[in-house]
Design a protein around this motif. Structure first.
Motif, mmCIF file in Angstrom:
data_model
loop_
_atom_site.group_PDB
_atom_site.id
_atom_site.type_symbol
_atom_site.label_atom_id
_atom_site.label_comp_id
_atom_site.label_asym_id
_atom_site.label_seq_id
_atom_site.Cartn_x
_atom_site.Cartn_y
_atom_site.Cartn_z
ATOM 1 N N SER A 48 -31.461 -45.469 6.566
ATOM 2 C CA SER A 48 -30.607 -45.952 5.481
ATOM 3 C C SER A 48 -29.147 -45.861 5.894
ATOM 4 N N ARG A 49 -28.316 -46.633 5.185
ATOM 5 C CA ARG A 49 -26.887 -46.703 5.477
ATOM 6 C C ARG A 49 -26.128 -46.456 4.179
ATOM 7 N N LEU A 50 -25.319 -45.405 4.161
ATOM 8 C CA LEU A 50 -24.584 -45.029 2.960
ATOM 9 C C LEU A 50 -23.092 -45.136 3.246
ATOM 10 N N SER A 51 -22.405 -45.994 2.497
ATOM 11 C CA SER A 51 -20.974 -46.190 2.725
ATOM 12 C C SER A 51 -20.157 -45.449 1.676
ATOM 13 N N PHE A 52 -18.914 -45.145 2.013
ATOM 14 C CA PHE A 52 -18.021 -44.491 1.065
ATOM 15 C C PHE A 52 -16.595 -44.954 1.276
ATOM 16 N N ASP A 53 -15.826 -44.872 0.201
ATOM 17 C CA ASP A 53 -14.385 -45.118 0.239
ATOM 18 C C ASP A 53 -13.704 -43.771 0.113
ATOM 19 N N THR A 54 -12.689 -43.555 0.909
ATOM 20 C CA THR A 54 -12.047 -42.237 0.945
ATOM 21 C C THR A 54 -11.440 -41.830 -0.382
ATOM 22 N N LEU A 67 -19.904 -40.774 9.898
ATOM 23 C CA LEU A 67 -18.943 -41.606 10.606
ATOM 24 C C LEU A 67 -17.681 -41.769 9.767
ATOM 25 N N GLY A 68 -16.686 -40.962 10.029
ATOM 26 C CA GLY A 68 -15.454 -41.025 9.255
ATOM 27 C C GLY A 68 -14.422 -40.048 9.782
ATOM 28 N N GLY A 69 -13.376 -39.855 9.007
ATOM 29 C CA GLY A 69 -12.307 -38.948 9.398
ATOM 30 C C GLY A 69 -12.575 -37.510 8.993
ATOM 31 N N ALA A 70 -11.693 -36.614 9.417
ATOM 32 C CA ALA A 70 -11.891 -35.184 9.203
ATOM 33 C C ALA A 70 -11.897 -34.799 7.732
ATOM 34 N N GLY A 71 -10.979 -35.354 6.952
ATOM 35 C CA GLY A 71 -10.892 -34.991 5.544
ATOM 36 C C GLY A 71 -12.126 -35.388 4.757
ATOM 37 N N ASP A 72 -12.596 -36.614 4.970
ATOM 38 C CA ASP A 72 -13.795 -37.082 4.277
ATOM 39 C C ASP A 72 -15.031 -36.315 4.739
#
Length: 261
Positions: free
Chosen positions: A145-151, A175-180
């Protein structure tokens, strides 16, 4: 020698100074301001930005108006390799197509055949997600599955963790930045998803962003320390060899002499 004057601009959004403005918006504004402020100077190029999401739009603006190159030390989105779309963009790091191959090699090494991707819905997250999927297909690894998010959508983080609780795989690619990553992993830890039964695969966007046990505020955090012990990911090789050592020594000498100010 040739004298080069360096002007700096900060594209990072400051919540107090720039309420409601994203890093992308700030990046474009700073690029436009630089073009305007330096119109009487012999502008030869831009160094930066750091993030791929900022680079895509700001390099389009800079190239379209000033016909000036932009060189990033860290923007890795594969899309930026297109000279048709970004003829004025250059970088000193390889695109995430290579990191995608490295992550799939990591999955193969540990015998992981099924995984879920959790990716930031921007050019960086989508780009590395696609790179991993392409490499996974060739390696016969299934992305379940693929789960996307907006910061900016904190509620989405809770939805993602609930989806992971209900998932039939225990391999998660974040797959994202350190804060997220920190925000999602704290929630996952509170839901008992960070332990020996699960594997968290990191990308360099957060795997190499902080020292062990140090949170995004720069403070030691016991929960962050424990979470990091359950995460693995590729780490780019540092400079090695005599050419690198000679370059590092030359830069240090110029810095000591005050030539890099």
């Amino acid at each position: 020698g040739i004298q080069i004057n360096v002007f700096t601009a900060d594209w990072s959004p400051d919540a107090e100074k720039f309420p409601g403005e994203s890093a992308v918006t700030r990046g474009v504004k700073e690029a436009l301001n630089a073009i305007s402020d330096l119109s009487d100077e012999n502008l030869i190029g831009f160094i930066g930005p750091i993030a791929s999401s900022v680079a895509t739009l700001s390099t389009t603006v800079v190239g379209g108006i000033a016909k000036t190159s932009m060189i990033s030390p860290s923007a890795t989105a594969p899309e930026l390799s297109s000279k048709f779309l970004y003829p004025y963009f250059w970088r000193t790091v390889p695109p995430d197509t290579l990191q995608g191959l490295a992550i799939v090699d990591l999955l193969l090494h540990f015998g992981y055949r099924r995984a879920t991707t959790i990716y930031q819905d921007n050019i960086y997250g989508r780009g590395i997600g696609s790179a991993i999927e392409n490499a996974a297909v060739a390696a016969e690894i299934e992305i379940v599955s693929r789960l996307s998010f907006d910061t900016t959508d904190v509620e989405r983080f809770d939805e993602i963790v609930q989806a992971l609780v209900e998932s039939d795989t225990n391999i998660f690619l974040l797959l994202g930045g350190a804060g997220d990553a920190e925000s999602i992993l704290r929630r996952a830890d509170n839901a008992s998803l960070v332990n020996e039964q699960f594997a968290w695969i990191a990308v360099d966007g957060w795997a190499n962003a902080a020292k062990r046990g140090v949170n995004t505020d720069g403070v030691y955090d016991a929960q962050v320390d424990r979470i990091q012990s359950y995460a693995i990911g590729p780490s780019p090789l540092r400079g090695v060899g005599q050419p690198y050592e000679d370059f590092k020594q030359r830069v240090q000498q110029e810095d000591d002499a005050g030539l890099l100010q």
